[in-house]
Motif scaffolding. Structure first.
Motif, PDB file in Angstrom:
ATOM      1  N   GLY A 120       0.621  -0.785  -0.236  1.00 25.09           N
ATOM      2  CA  GLY A 120       0.054   0.342   0.299  1.00 25.09           C
ATOM      3  C   GLY A 120       0.658   1.091   0.152  1.00 25.09           C
ATOM      4  O   GLY A 120       1.824   1.997  -0.767  1.00 25.09           O
ATOM      5  N   ILE A 121       0.472   2.466   0.843  1.00 24.55           N
ATOM      6  CA  ILE A 121       1.434   3.153   1.202  1.00 24.55           C
ATOM      7  C   ILE A 121       2.522   3.236   1.178  1.00 24.55           C
ATOM      8  O   ILE A 121       3.879   4.035   1.284  1.00 24.55           O
ATOM      9  N   GLY A 122       3.532   2.301   1.373  1.00 25.35           N
ATOM     10  CA  GLY A 122       4.398   1.337   1.725  1.00 25.35           C
ATOM     11  C   GLY A 122       5.253   2.319   0.824  1.00 25.35           C
ATOM     12  O   GLY A 122       6.752   1.710   0.322  1.00 25.35           O
ATOM     13  N   VAL A 123       4.935   2.238  -0.327  1.00 32.19           N
ATOM     14  CA  VAL A 123       5.615   2.027  -1.446  1.00 32.19           C
ATOM     15  C   VAL A 123       5.949   3.364  -1.460  1.00 32.19           C
ATOM     16  O   VAL A 123       7.037   3.515  -2.462  1.00 32.19           O
ATOM     17  N   THR A 124       6.427   4.504  -0.987  1.00 37.38           N
ATOM     18  CA  THR A 124       6.095   6.082  -0.398  1.00 37.38           C
ATOM     19  C   THR A 124       7.764   6.424  -0.871  1.00 37.38           C
ATOM     20  O   THR A 124       8.062   6.824  -1.508  1.00 37.38           O
ATOM     21  N   PRO A 125       8.539   4.936   0.507  1.00 36.24           N
ATOM     22  CA  PRO A 125      10.283   5.693   0.147  1.00 36.24           C
ATOM     23  C   PRO A 125      10.695   5.149  -0.853  1.00 36.24           C
ATOM     24  O   PRO A 125      11.722   5.130  -1.125  1.00 36.24           O
ATOM     25  N   PHE A 126       9.984   3.789  -1.863  1.00 34.82           N
ATOM     26  CA  PHE A 126      10.837   3.234  -3.131  1.00 34.82           C
ATOM     27  C   PHE A 126      10.297   4.054  -4.076  1.00 34.82           C
ATOM     28  O   PHE A 126      10.883   4.540  -5.419  1.00 34.82           O
ATOM     29  N   LEU A 127       9.699   5.574  -4.181  1.00 29.36           N
ATOM     30  CA  LEU A 127       8.795   6.466  -5.442  1.00 29.36           C
ATOM     31  C   LEU A 127       9.434   6.986  -6.131  1.00 29.36           C
ATOM     32  O   LEU A 127      10.727   7.005  -7.286  1.00 29.36           O
ATOM     33  N   SER A 128      10.710   7.486  -4.650  1.00 32.12           N
ATOM     34  CA  SER A 128      12.249   8.153  -5.466  1.00 32.12           C
ATOM     35  C   SER A 128      13.304   7.691  -5.543  1.00 32.12           C
ATOM     36  O   SER A 128      13.811   7.800  -7.138  1.00 32.12           O
ATOM     37  N   VAL A 147      -1.162  -4.504  -2.573  1.00 31.51           N
ATOM     38  CA  VAL A 147      -2.571  -3.666  -2.447  1.00 31.51           C
ATOM     39  C   VAL A 147      -3.803  -4.601  -2.537  1.00 31.51           C
ATOM     40  O   VAL A 147      -3.182  -5.808  -3.164  1.00 31.51           O
ATOM     41  N   ARG A 148      -5.127  -3.905  -1.437  1.00 32.27           N
ATOM     42  CA  ARG A 148      -5.920  -5.184  -1.822  1.00 32.27           C
ATOM     43  C   ARG A 148      -6.518  -4.622  -2.518  1.00 32.27           C
ATOM     44  O   ARG A 148      -6.948  -5.517  -3.613  1.00 32.27           O
ATOM     45  N   GLU A 149      -6.463  -3.858  -3.589  1.00 28.01           N
ATOM     46  CA  GLU A 149      -7.821  -3.246  -4.794  1.00 28.01           C
ATOM     47  C   GLU A 149      -7.053  -2.151  -5.401  1.00 28.01           C
ATOM     48  O   GLU A 149      -6.575  -1.795  -6.208  1.00 28.01           O
ATOM     49  N   GLU A 150      -6.954  -0.584  -5.206  1.00 30.15           N
ATOM     50  CA  GLU A 150      -7.040   0.206  -5.408  1.00 30.15           C
ATOM     51  C   GLU A 150      -5.077   0.643  -4.911  1.00 30.15           C
ATOM     52  O   GLU A 150      -4.716  -0.498  -4.520  1.00 30.15           O
ATOM     53  N   ILE A 151      -5.054   1.371  -6.196  1.00 25.99           N
ATOM     54  CA  ILE A 151      -3.242   1.557  -6.349  1.00 25.99           C
ATOM     55  C   ILE A 151      -3.053   2.658  -5.743  1.00 25.99           C
ATOM     56  O   ILE A 151      -3.804   4.102  -6.353  1.00 25.99           O
ATOM     57  N   ASP A 162       3.619   1.222 -16.860  1.00 23.18           N
ATOM     58  CA  ASP A 162       3.917   1.002 -18.302  1.00 23.18           C
ATOM     59  C   ASP A 162       5.594   0.517 -18.863  1.00 23.18           C
ATOM     60  O   ASP A 162       4.967  -0.439 -20.050  1.00 23.18           O
ATOM     61  N   ALA A 163       6.000   0.666 -17.924  1.00 21.29           N
ATOM     62  CA  ALA A 163       7.884   0.199 -18.252  1.00 21.29           C
ATOM     63  C   ALA A 163       8.238  -1.221 -18.062  1.00 21.29           C
ATOM     64  O   ALA A 163       9.078  -1.769 -17.907  1.00 21.29           O
ATOM     65  N   ASP A 164       6.962  -1.622 -17.517  1.00 21.15           N
ATOM     66  CA  ASP A 164       7.215  -3.361 -16.716  1.00 21.15           C
ATOM     67  C   ASP A 164       8.698  -2.751 -15.107  1.00 21.15           C
ATOM     68  O   ASP A 164       8.674  -4.011 -15.162  1.00 21.15           O
ATOM     69  N   ARG A 165       7.973  -1.987 -14.833  1.00 19.64           N
ATOM     70  CA  ARG A 165       9.469  -1.531 -13.667  1.00 19.64           C
ATOM     71  C   ARG A 165       8.500  -1.986 -12.280  1.00 19.64           C
ATOM     72  O   ARG A 165       8.675  -2.727 -11.428  1.00 19.64           O
ATOM     73  N   VAL A 166       6.774  -1.836 -12.217  1.00 16.79           N
ATOM     74  CA  VAL A 166       6.291  -2.374 -11.042  1.00 16.79           C
ATOM     75  C   VAL A 166       5.348  -3.150 -11.371  1.00 16.79           C
ATOM     76  O   VAL A 166       4.039  -3.099 -12.822  1.00 16.79           O
ATOM     77  N   VAL A 167       5.423  -4.458 -10.773  1.00 17.56           N
ATOM     78  CA  VAL A 167       3.958  -5.140 -10.606  1.00 17.56           C
ATOM     79  C   VAL A 167       2.983  -4.914  -9.557  1.00 17.56           C
ATOM     80  O   VAL A 167       3.804  -4.871  -8.546  1.00 17.56           O
ATOM     81  N   VAL A 168       1.994  -5.138 -10.124  1.00 14.61           N
ATOM     82  CA  VAL A 168       0.701  -4.983  -8.497  1.00 14.61           C
ATOM     83  C   VAL A 168       0.450  -6.297  -8.619  1.00 14.61           C
ATOM     84  O   VAL A 168      -0.248  -7.048  -9.385  1.00 14.61           O
ATOM     85  N   HIS A 169       0.266  -6.829  -6.999  1.00  9.12           N
ATOM     86  CA  HIS A 169      -0.349  -7.829  -7.166  1.00  9.12           C
ATOM     87  C   HIS A 169      -1.434  -7.201  -5.907  1.00  9.12           C
ATOM     88  O   HIS A 169      -1.271  -6.586  -4.915  1.00  9.12           O
ATOM     89  N   ARG A 170      -3.234  -7.613  -6.655  1.00  8.70           N
ATOM     90  CA  ARG A 170      -4.285  -7.297  -5.870  1.00  8.70           C
ATOM     91  C   ARG A 170      -4.105  -8.278  -5.052  1.00  8.70           C
ATOM     92  O   ARG A 170      -4.616  -9.490  -5.394  1.00  8.70           O
TER      93      ARG A 170
END
Length: 318
Positions: A120-128, A147-151, A162-170
């Motif tokens: 979830g919001i734990g993505v924040t330190p990795f955005l940079s 994430v549960r559902e919402e990104i 889009d660049a296949d660098r982030v894989v979303v697991h719902r």
């Protein structure tokens, strides 16, 4: 008596954006539009809020974007009050003092691949870090967002997805993925990092228990409960720069003793996870209870909010 100045930079809130359920993205800039102090990918800053609270947040923008700081805040109704103040009280045009950036993930030449696991919001330190690594040809990375559902931060993550660098697991569709398969095999050129709920971090630490400590990085939102040492003994803090000696009572924290002695120490989490109260030590035998310093850093620094002492006298670089 003051041991050192606590440096803050004046910033103005120039933007507030909804970034998901209960999440706001704040943009901070210099009031005169000067460049802000530089930072490493994934660094943190302390916000000195108008109500007197000090809270630590990850910087979400890439270091090259040095005209502003992005921070993401999820409103926690049962939290300590910082997120509520930011969501409910802060408006565009408000002035907020921030600390100089500190910390951040290393991108040294010895690391050829990064694996980020975020809940979830734990993505924040990795955005940079992800934005920074997108500009680096010789370093590979993958960011697994659970994430549960919402990104969260959907618009900001879209180019990385889009660049296949982030894989979303719902998890609403397939449950939580196996962390061992996401992390892969240990290797000297691979750095793995995790931020998310405590249950996820616990599982991540079990999966990476055999990895070299220098290749594993964990970010926490909430400090763990304080460690109560029933055998704690009093000891003396000697401040090398002033010659002042301060007595620490059995069971008392170094931070409390220093503050009683009139020493200004920057604080935020008071639980050993943010790095605000890092102080150098010179002599003695500190007991490290923080969750942020690397083994190398512990040879020179400690966190006064949680550290103890196994020696009767501990000399600090204050």
């Amino acid at each position: 008596m003051k041991a050192r100045p606590i440096t803050t930079v004046k910033t103005v809130v120039t933007g507030i954006e909804d970034a998901g359920a209960g999440i706001k993205l704040f943009t901070l800039a210099d009031p005169d539009r000067w460049e802000l102090p530089p930072f490493k990918p994934g660094a943190h800053i302390d916000l000195h809020l108008p109500n007197g609270l000090v809270r630590t947040y990850s910087l979400c923008n890439e270091p090259a974007d040095n005209a502003r700081y992005f921070i993401a805040v999820k409103r926690e109704a049962e939290g300590r009050g910082g997120s509520r103040a930011l969501h409910d009280d802060i408006r565009i045009g408000d002035i907020i003092g921030v600390s100089l950036p500190r910390g951040g993930l290393e991108t040294g030449p010895e690391i050829a691949r990064h694996v980020f696991v975020a809940g979830g919001i734990g993505v924040t330190p990795f955005l940079s870090m992800a934005r920074h690594l997108m500009q680096t040809d010789d370093v590979d990375f993958a960011l697994h967002l659970i994430v549960r559902e919402e990104i969260p931060f959907a618009a900001h993550l879209a180019p990385l997805i889009d660049a296949d660098r982030v894989v979303v697991h719902r998890t609403s569709q397939r449950g939580r993925p196996d962390l061992a398969s996401l992390v892969g095999e240990a290797g000297p050129q691979t750095m793995v990092s995790c931020c998310g709920p405590e249950s996820m971090i616990d599982d991540f630490e079990q999966v990476t228990a055999a990895w070299p400590a220098a290749n594993v990085h964990v970010e926490r939102f909430v400090a763990p409960p304080p460690v109560i040492d029933p055998d704690a003994k009093p000891f003396t803090l000697s401040l090398a720069r002033t010659g002042t000696e301060i007595q620490v009572r059995a069971g008392q924290t170094m931070l409390a003793a220093l503050q009683e002695g009139g020493i200004d120490i920057a604080t935020s989490c008071c639980g050993g996870i943010c790095g605000a109260c890092k102080v150098g030590w010179i002599e003695g035998k500190p007991v490290h209870r923080d969750r942020i310093l690397s083994p190398y850093e512990r040879e020179r620094y400690l966190m006064v909010c949680v550290a103890g002492s196994d020696s009767e006298r501990l000399v600090l670089d204050l």
